[in-house]
Design a protein around this motif. Sequence first.
Motif, PDB file in Angstrom:
ATOM      1  N   SER A 120      49.930  36.693  26.247  1.00 39.93           N
ATOM      2  CA  SER A 120      50.658  37.392  25.193  1.00 39.93           C
ATOM      3  C   SER A 120      49.709  38.110  24.239  1.00 39.93           C
ATOM      4  O   SER A 120      48.499  37.931  24.277  1.00 39.93           O
ATOM      5  N   ASP A 121      50.282  38.913  23.392  1.00 36.33           N
ATOM      6  CA  ASP A 121      49.532  39.631  22.363  1.00 36.33           C
ATOM      7  C   ASP A 121      48.926  38.604  21.407  1.00 36.33           C
ATOM      8  O   ASP A 121      49.641  37.758  20.880  1.00 36.33           O
ATOM      9  N   PRO A 122      47.612  38.663  21.179  1.00 39.66           N
ATOM     10  CA  PRO A 122      46.974  37.651  20.329  1.00 39.66           C
ATOM     11  C   PRO A 122      47.461  37.654  18.875  1.00 39.66           C
ATOM     12  O   PRO A 122      47.281  36.676  18.164  1.00 39.66           O
ATOM     13  N   SER A 123      48.107  38.738  18.442  1.00 42.39           N
ATOM     14  CA  SER A 123      48.605  38.774  17.068  1.00 42.39           C
ATOM     15  C   SER A 123      49.906  37.989  16.903  1.00 42.39           C
ATOM     16  O   SER A 123      50.341  37.736  15.785  1.00 42.39           O
ATOM     17  N   LEU A 124      50.537  37.597  18.023  1.00 43.21           N
ATOM     18  CA  LEU A 124      51.784  36.832  17.964  1.00 43.21           C
ATOM     19  C   LEU A 124      51.502  35.343  18.003  1.00 43.21           C
ATOM     20  O   LEU A 124      50.660  34.885  18.774  1.00 43.21           O
ATOM     21  N   LYS A 125      52.232  34.600  17.202  1.00 38.06           N
ATOM     22  CA  LYS A 125      52.092  33.144  17.218  1.00 38.06           C
ATOM     23  C   LYS A 125      52.744  32.594  18.485  1.00 38.06           C
ATOM     24  O   LYS A 125      53.800  33.078  18.910  1.00 38.06           O
TER      25      LYS A 125
END
Length: 59
Positions: free
Chosen positions: A11-16
Amino acid sequence: MTSSAHIHKCSDPSLKPAIVGAFIARAGSDDPLAVTVRSGNRVVLVQKPTTPDEAIGPH
């Protein structure tokens, strides 16, 4: 079930991870190898993958 390691890797690393996990739980499929390909408003039929590596595609 999706593991936190899998969420972190894909997943996108900015998403928890909790947000991604909640999305997968609501929008995901019971079939872990299900793949949907869309082009605009059209759904493109693809052959169902037989392994997780096929589902992910070329690296």
